[in-house]
Design an enzyme around this catalytic site. Structure first.
Site, mmCIF file in Angstrom:
data_model
loop_
_atom_site.group_PDB
_atom_site.id
_atom_site.type_symbol
_atom_site.label_atom_id
_atom_site.label_comp_id
_atom_site.label_asym_id
_atom_site.label_seq_id
_atom_site.Cartn_x
_atom_site.Cartn_y
_atom_site.Cartn_z
ATOM 1 N N ARG A 64 0.837 -1.210 0.000
ATOM 2 C CA ARG A 64 0.000 0.000 0.000
ATOM 3 C C ARG A 64 0.869 1.255 0.000
ATOM 4 O O ARG A 64 0.519 2.254 -0.643
ATOM 5 C CB ARG A 64 -0.945 -0.004 1.207
ATOM 6 C CG ARG A 64 -1.943 1.147 1.147
ATOM 7 C CD ARG A 64 -3.016 1.045 2.215
ATOM 8 N NE ARG A 64 -2.467 1.196 3.552
ATOM 9 C CZ ARG A 64 -3.167 1.077 4.673
ATOM 10 N NH1 ARG A 64 -4.461 0.794 4.615
ATOM 11 N NH2 ARG A 64 -2.605 1.228 5.851
ATOM 12 N N ARG A 112 10.852 26.356 -0.933
ATOM 13 C CA ARG A 112 9.393 26.253 -1.020
ATOM 14 C C ARG A 112 8.846 26.690 -2.378
ATOM 15 O O ARG A 112 9.012 27.825 -2.794
ATOM 16 C CB ARG A 112 8.742 27.100 0.085
ATOM 17 C CG ARG A 112 7.228 26.916 0.156
ATOM 18 C CD ARG A 112 6.612 27.721 1.285
ATOM 19 N NE ARG A 112 5.177 27.468 1.378
ATOM 20 C CZ ARG A 112 4.270 28.085 0.630
ATOM 21 N NH1 ARG A 112 4.628 28.993 -0.251
ATOM 22 N NH2 ARG A 112 2.986 27.799 0.773
ATOM 23 N N LYS A 159 -2.869 7.226 1.260
ATOM 24 C CA LYS A 159 -2.597 7.435 2.690
ATOM 25 C C LYS A 159 -1.656 8.633 2.835
ATOM 26 O O LYS A 159 -0.461 8.508 3.087
ATOM 27 C CB LYS A 159 -2.021 6.160 3.328
ATOM 28 C CG LYS A 159 -2.278 6.092 4.828
ATOM 29 C CD LYS A 159 -2.259 4.678 5.322
ATOM 30 C CE LYS A 159 -2.279 4.569 6.843
ATOM 31 N NZ LYS A 159 -3.347 5.280 7.526
ATOM 32 N N LEU A 216 -10.025 4.980 2.656
ATOM 33 C CA LEU A 216 -8.749 4.272 2.640
ATOM 34 C C LEU A 216 -9.064 2.778 2.722
ATOM 35 O O LEU A 216 -9.847 2.358 3.583
ATOM 36 C CB LEU A 216 -7.885 4.678 3.832
ATOM 37 C CG LEU A 216 -6.524 3.966 3.814
ATOM 38 C CD1 LEU A 216 -5.596 4.641 2.820
ATOM 39 C CD2 LEU A 216 -5.904 3.919 5.195
HETATM 40 N N1 PDD Z 1 -5.187 4.876 10.184
HETATM 41 N N2 PDD Z 1 -9.313 4.812 7.204
HETATM 42 C C1 PDD Z 1 -8.508 5.835 7.558
HETATM 43 C C2 PDD Z 1 -8.867 7.203 7.141
HETATM 44 C C3 PDD Z 1 -7.341 5.562 8.297
HETATM 45 O O1 PDD Z 1 -6.528 6.576 8.636
HETATM 46 C C4 PDD Z 1 -7.051 4.236 8.689
HETATM 47 C C5 PDD Z 1 -5.810 3.875 9.463
HETATM 48 C C6 PDD Z 1 -7.931 3.210 8.303
HETATM 49 C C7 PDD Z 1 -7.671 1.766 8.656
HETATM 50 O O2 PDD Z 1 -6.555 1.274 7.958
HETATM 51 P P1 PDD Z 1 -5.662 0.073 8.533
HETATM 52 O O3 PDD Z 1 -6.575 -1.063 8.771
HETATM 53 O O4 PDD Z 1 -4.699 -0.182 7.437
HETATM 54 O O5 PDD Z 1 -5.022 0.549 9.801
HETATM 55 C C8 PDD Z 1 -9.046 3.541 7.550
HETATM 56 C C9 PDD Z 1 -4.000 4.586 10.948
HETATM 57 C C10 PDD Z 1 -4.209 3.554 12.001
HETATM 58 C C11 PDD Z 1 -3.449 5.882 11.479
HETATM 59 O O6 PDD Z 1 -3.571 6.875 10.777
HETATM 60 O O7 PDD Z 1 -2.888 5.909 12.577
#
Ligand code: PDD
Length: 306
Positions: A64, A112, A159, A216
């Protein structure tokens, strides 16, 4: 690559940092003020679970990360930073039994300018800190959700470091006495939590939003859909509305840090009887078994319905 001679002695207890090829104590890490991650949030990240000194679902997270990098045109120098080797070593050397590995890659350092010159040297950082994962009492209590109209961008599949909406959403949730924000589209479609994916059992079928550009695609979400298949639980990748969630038989959010976390209420109204349902229970126990197996531990004591 790691430079073993720089291994900070006794760094284990509080955390351990990998920064651009060096292994440091977290407080020793310095980032240039013109790092594009700092200036623009121009970068991507991952958050991995550490259990028994091992990284869990490592391949999935690295895949990912690669997708996120490609999506923003960041050429990750895998050869210089072989994360599949570095991260397990970092986890082991940290001495941390249960923790979170935060991995961040930014486009690098330059004066920048919104546009970027190709070929910048990315900043690669991985930080491990201890973190307690939900225990049975946390699971039994569940969490409350604060629904809020989704004002994030239309590339939530990346992400990205741009987490201001999550910061504001989680603050708003807290001010309403809730544990997590729930992003809901203008038409009432439930998308996901602030840092978690949302699931509900409606008419006996487990449902969650499709992995499109509005959420996500969580690593936990993917595991749970696979486990739902293995457990022969009726399930469907189909979004549900806030109204459907309010009338659901059970609901939960899922993430690396929360595992499977039952939702006891939404917008102040209880979901079902406010207690973990049978689907949540089966899934959390299977997920915890998988985590233990990856970590080289015995299966944990299963959570039970109270
Ligand atoms: N966040 N959706 C969003 C917007 C997220 O930020 C996350 C994870 C998930 C779940 O994804 P995963 O199962 O891969 O952890 C869904 C992580 C935990 C964070 O930002 O700390």
């Amino acid at each position: 690559m790691l430079e073993p001679e720089l291994n900070p002695p006794g760094a284990g207890a509080g955390g351990l940092l990998y920064l651009n090829g060096r292994l440091l104590r977290p407080e020793e890490g310095c980032i240039a003020v013109e790092d594009r991650g700092f200036l623009f949030g121009d970068g991507v990240y991952e958050a991995l679970k550490i259990l028994n000194g091992r990284c869990l679902w490592l391949d999935e997270h690295l895949e990912r990360l690669g997708e996120s990098c490609r999506a923003i045109g960041l050429e990750f120098p895998w050869g210089e930073h072989p994360l599949a080797e570095i991260l397990p070593r970092l986890a082991e050397e940290s001495g941390i039994q249960a923790g979170l590995l935060y991995l961040q890659v930014t486009r690098g350092v330059s004066p920048r300018d919104f546009d970027y010159a190709p070929g910048l040297e990315p900043t690669v950082m991985a930080l491990i800190r201890p973190l307690a994962f939900p225990d049975e009492s946390t699971f039994q209590r569940g969490i409350s959700l604060h629904p809020w109209e989704d004002f994030r961008w239309a590339r939530c599949d990346i992400k990205s470091l741009n987490l201001l909406p999550a910061v504001l959403g989680k603050r708003a949730a807290r001010e309403q006495g809730c544990d997590e924000v729930l992003w809901v589209a203008a038409d009432g479609t439930v998308r996901e939590g602030g840092s978690s994916n949302a699931f509900a059992v409606i008419g006996g079928v487990l449902r969650t939003h499709p992995a499109d550009n509005f959420i996500l695609n969580g690593i936990t979400r993917r595991s749970l859909l696979r486990l739902a298949g293995e457990l022969e639980l009726p399930h469907e990748v189909r979004a549900f509305t806030l109204g459907e969630l309010e009338g659901a038989e059970e609901a939960f959010v899922a993430s690396t840090t929360r595992d499977v976390m039952p939702v006891n209420s939404v917008g102040g109204r209880p979901v079902a009887d406010g207690r973990p349902g049978p689907v949540s229970l089966q899934l959390v126990n299977r997920l915890r078994d998988e985590a233990a197996l990856q970590a080289g531990l015995d299966s944990p004591q299963p959570f039970s319905r109270r």
